[in-house]
Write a protein that holds these residues in place. Structure first.
Motif, short mmCIF file in Angstrom:
data_model
loop_
_atom_site.label_atom_id
_atom_site.label_comp_id
_atom_site.label_asym_id
_atom_site.label_seq_id
_atom_site.Cartn_x
_atom_site.Cartn_y
_atom_site.Cartn_z
N THR A 123 0.85 -1.19 0.00
CA THR A 123 0.00 0.00 0.00
C THR A 123 0.88 1.23 0.00
O THR A 123 1.81 1.35 0.80
N LYS A 145 -3.22 0.66 -3.54
CA LYS A 145 -2.47 -0.59 -3.66
C LYS A 145 -1.54 -0.50 -4.87
O LYS A 145 -1.77 0.30 -5.77
N GLU A 180 -7.55 2.42 -2.16
CA GLU A 180 -8.11 1.77 -0.98
C GLU A 180 -8.92 2.75 -0.15
O GLU A 180 -10.05 2.47 0.21
#
Length: 98
Positions: A28, A41, A47
């Motif tokens: 991430t 990601k 995300e």
């Protein structure tokens, strides 16, 4: 070097490339711009987007939109940099392969 050894080496390189790409995809990256934080990601899927609402007033929506663009682009650049760093050893002279 015989053909079997070359094939074995090619398979090892392919396996290493896939492992490196998988590692990048599962990482991430966090892009920041003022009061906006974006987590993306390595596969370039967003995300989360976090906005520090205490730092913004309703009149600042246009600025917020600009900050989102900057934060997302920051995270994407980090992904590209990490991809180049990890995959560069496999793609020497072949830019844009991943």
């Amino acid at each position: 070097m015989n053909i079997q050894a070359m094939m074995k080496q090619a398979q090892k390189i392919q396996k290493d490339m896939l492992a490196a790409k998988e590692e990048i995809n599962n990482t991430t990256f966090e892009g920041k711009s003022s009061f906006v934080t974006v987590k993306v990601k390595g596969s370039k899927e967003i995300e989360t987007i976090n906005i520090d609402t205490e730092s913004i007033e309703k009149e600042d929506i246009e600025m917020l939109e600009d900050m989102l663009v900057v934060a997302i682009n920051d995270a994407m650049k980090q992904i590209d940099k990490e991809t180049d760093k990890k995959m560069g050893k496999f793609t020497q002279g072949m830019p844009g392969l991943f």
